[in-house]
Design an enzyme around this catalytic site. Structure first.
Site: not given
Length: 478
Positions: A205, A301
């Site tokens: 991220e 994810e």
């Protein structure tokens, strides 16, 4: 006597939990020139090949598995998760390079006293992983030696960052080459422990800087530069080569990987794009695929938990919105977040306080319970084998979604259908001259499997049915 069409095997789950991957009676098929059907499958039209399905062996998951399960319980869980049918048959794992929010404490693999630096990485070590992650990976690989492992860092070592802290900050440009070498040392060190890294991302991220757990901002320009100048060339000479995946973040910012892939010096080393499910939709995968059809897509994810759409369980959302839609939008692999968490959604260091694992481990007894997400993945991972191709299947509407595959190993067809409606819906299916119908229960997930080359006479089928019924093969199993 004319031959009959193949029988269709069926596994069914319902959102109310009445059925959980329960084997249902086989479905008879017709062999004729049917003119139409709700779902028409054309195996001549193929899309991406499938690498597999998996979950993350976070520090928290590994710690629970190694410390809260007996040897017998641990073996049973790992065989159930990574072993073949009737297990999940997962063949992908995600590892964190250093700590994530699902670690017991923050750390990287090159921590030095505040104010010190280590450009030569002399203090690099994986000692933090020696008691939990590495032993758990060895046991998982013993069950399935073909596991494909994706690794992602949450933070660069603090001395490489603007914040001089694992929490917050960005990577200093002066340490870009050192950071690339840090990732390469991880790949080499884990390989020396018998744990091959299939793919690597530069940063989990990279567009989000958390305030309660490790994270690092890493812009598209910086990722492209690191890949083109340092990481790509370093990994290119290693055999087998570890793949490089860009982005590793949400569906809502496709311009991020598009920007990196537009750099030809970086793109030559990039094998695909890693995606997360928390914002946006999987159509972003198709957007990037159309621009760069030679680059793969992976969902690395996605977590379920105790939140709004989880009030009635998460079987339908994960089956429909993550797995089915992700695969229809070119994903070659889909990896859930935590493999296992305890009854308190942990242990964790900051971050999500209500996330679920695929399974929940009771920290007092070691009892393992399977969550809705487990069964959603099972509807795909048990039947869609590595090397399978997604094949053409007509889209349906009115709350009925589907995706189809053909396994390369035996030619079998796998069709997964989700009925999101509050009432039962009958669907018709046609593949070539083979056709059948089935009434899907309300709010259900169904996996249909058949061998299109199977034929048998009425008499042979009668005898087989007789012995199957005598053996009780059609009893519902939970």
């Amino acid at each position: 006597m004319n031959p009959l069409g193949p029988v269709v095997q069926l596994w069914l789950s319902t959102a109310d939990g009445t059925l959980r991957l329960a084997r249902q009676p086989d479905i008879e098929t017709d062999v004729d020139e049917a003119s139409s059907a709700d779902v028409v499958i054309d195996t001549r039209k193929t899309y991406q090949s499938i690498v597999g399905f998996g979950a993350a062996l976070t520090d928290s998951s590994a710690w629970l598995i190694q410390n809260k399960l007996s040897e017998q319980q641990r073996g049973a869980l790992l065989n159930d998760v990574f072993g073949p049918s009737p297990g999940l048959d997962l063949n992908m794992v995600r590892l964190t390079i250093g700590a994530s929010d699902f670690s017991l404490q923050p750390y990287t693999l090159d921590d030095v006293p505040f104010g010190d630096t280590d450009p030569s990485l002399q203090h690099f070590n994986v000692s933090a992983n020696l008691h939990d992650v590495i032993p758990a990976m060895h046991e998982a690989l013993a069950v399935n030696p073909q596991l494909r492992i994706i690794a992602s860092p949450w933070s660069a070592p603090a001395w490489m960052k603007t914040s001089e802290n694992l929490i917050g900050g960005a990577l200093l440009e002066q340490y870009e080459s050192n950071y690339a070498q840090y990732l390469v040392k991880y790949v080499d060190t884990y390989r020396s422990y018998g744990i091959p890294i299939f793919a690597l991302t530069l940063q989990n991220e990279p567009g989000f800087v958390p305030v309660t757990y490790p994270g690092t901002e890493l812009s598209a320009d910086q990722r492209a530069r690191i890949i083109a100048q340092y990481l790509g060339p370093a990994l290119a000479s290693r055999k087998p080569r570890t793949l490089i995946l860009d982005w590793d973040h949400n569906w809502d910012e496709p311009e991020q990987p598009l920007s990196v892939l537009a750099d030809p010096d970086a793109a030559r080393y990039i094998d695909g794009v890693a995606w997360h499910c928390y914002r946006g939709g999987p159509g972003a995968q198709t957007q990037v695929h159309r621009a760069f059809p030679g680059k793969d897509a992976y969902v690395t994810e996605c977590s379920g938990g105790d939140w709004a759409y989880g009030d009635t369980g998460e079987l339908l959302w994960f089956s429909r919105d993550l797995l089915l839609a992700g695969l229809r939008n070119w994903a070659r692999g889909i990896v859930y977040w935590n493999l296992a968490l305890d009854e308190h959604h942990g242990p964790h260091f900051g971050g999500c306080t209500s996330c679920n694992g695929l399974v929940t481990i009771d920290s007092r007894t070691g009892e393992v319970s399977r969550n809705d997400e487990y069964y959603a993945f099972a509807h795909f991972s048990r039947f869609v084998l590595p090397g399978a191709f997604r094949v053409q299947s007509t889209a349906t509407d009115k709350g009925i979604e589907n995706v189809a595959f053909q396994n390369a190993s035996d030619g079998s067809i796998v069709l997964v259908v989700v009925n999101s409606n509050k009432d039962a819906r009958r669907i018709s299916v046609m593949q070539g001259k083979i056709s059948f119908e089935y009434a899907l229960p309300s709010r259900s997930v169904a996996t249909f499997v058949w061998d299109p080359n199977q034929t048998e006479s009425t008499w042979v089928r009668f005898i087989r049915r007789y012995f199957e019924k005598a053996a009780g093969t059609h009893n519902t199993v939970k």
